[in-house]
Design a protein around this motif. Sequence first.
Motif: not given
Lengths: 149, 149, 149
Positions: C14, C16-18, C21, C23-24, C26-28
């Motif tokens: 859990l 790791v999943a959060f 967020l 990290v990604h 940045q591209g959202v």
Amino acid sequence: MFAKHALTASMLALAVAFTALPVHAQGVPAGTKAAPRAQVVIQMSDADPAKWNLALNNARNLQTDVGAANIDVELVAYGPGIGMLKADSVVANRVEEALGAGVKVVACENTMRGQKLTRDDMLPKVDYVAAGVVELMRKQQQGWAYIRP
Amino acid sequence: MFAKHALTASMLALAVAFTALPVHAQGVPAGTKAAPRAQVVIQMSDADPAKWNLALNNARNLQTDVGAANIDVELVAYGPGIGMLKADSVVANRVEEALGAGVKVVACENTMRGQKLTRDDMLPKVDYVAAGVVELMRKQQQGWAYIRP
Amino acid sequence: MFAKHALTASMLALAVAFTALPVHAQGVPAGTKAAPRAQVVIQMSDADPAKWNLALNNARNLQTDVGAANIDVELVAYGPGIGMLKADSVVANRVEEALGAGVKVVACENTMRGQKLTRDDMLPKVDYVAAGVVELMRKQQQGWAYIRP
């Protein structure tokens, strides 16, 4: 008892991992199907009223073609373009129409300071940003398209 | 037994979380190595033939420097720029050269309607979009770069 | 024992999943809080010294408002804009100021070849790229915002 909790938690973790996918997918540019929300920032940095009309045409056409409810359109006036949003602007009526149609219209306070303009000199319903060029950058980096009429 | 399943499911969840990384990384802009396919949309919204030549130079230079097979170039003419793609355009030869070289060239049907132009008035091999400004937005939101000559 | 490990592993999954967020994110583009590093590429393709000053104002305002340490600003001169970076440019002083303030300033070697300019004809501290228009594309596809003064 613990084991069952553990299994449940694992499933939840999986669910979170998968649920996260569509959220991030919005940021993936090329070669993907998922369409992000239509968002456009329009730069107005020219002192030319013909350009002001073009910018307003662009905003209107974007809303007409995509549906006003499906798109965010923001017009940023700065530098020599600030005159578009002054109270005595020759396109005052059209700016008010755009505002009424849901276009966000913002004036650059940096520029206003440089030209000794206060909010009293501007059209009543416009919004303000500290720096127009920073606003244009931020929006693009948040995924908005950019149009320079 | 449950405990073992739980551990396996947890590991799977971890694996999923990490596997997701490269997928999303495509959308991460700065500081990454993965290069997206070169894709550029060029706006032509000026009535100025000097600008038309600049746009065509840009398209050619993009293809020359990246390799025509490695890049998608689309030129969108709309508003006052529509004249570039009329049958009697002063750059008709160069537009046809660009089309032959694999540049996609599109005319805005909104603009054509406004100027009472039909497809018969246009250069034979151009493509059409309902609204040039929407096309420019969509392409950018799909990860294409934008050039306004 | 296994059960407790399983629970811990699930929690880790859990986490790791959060953790993934930001990290990604940045591209959202839309609707997210995480801001990518501020990066802007400014196009200079006009022969007009008034535009050169606007471009330099834009660069300065970006640095002032975001903080020079927090933003990458690159100015790309090509086509008719190349004169901005010639040794005899009317804005030579301001270009040197911008360079001193950390703005990257690049000249297009394609354009220089076309105009029979060598590096000796240019301001001493500018950088060079093979093709200005390719540079503008690459930066945008790496997540940089684009400003065309």
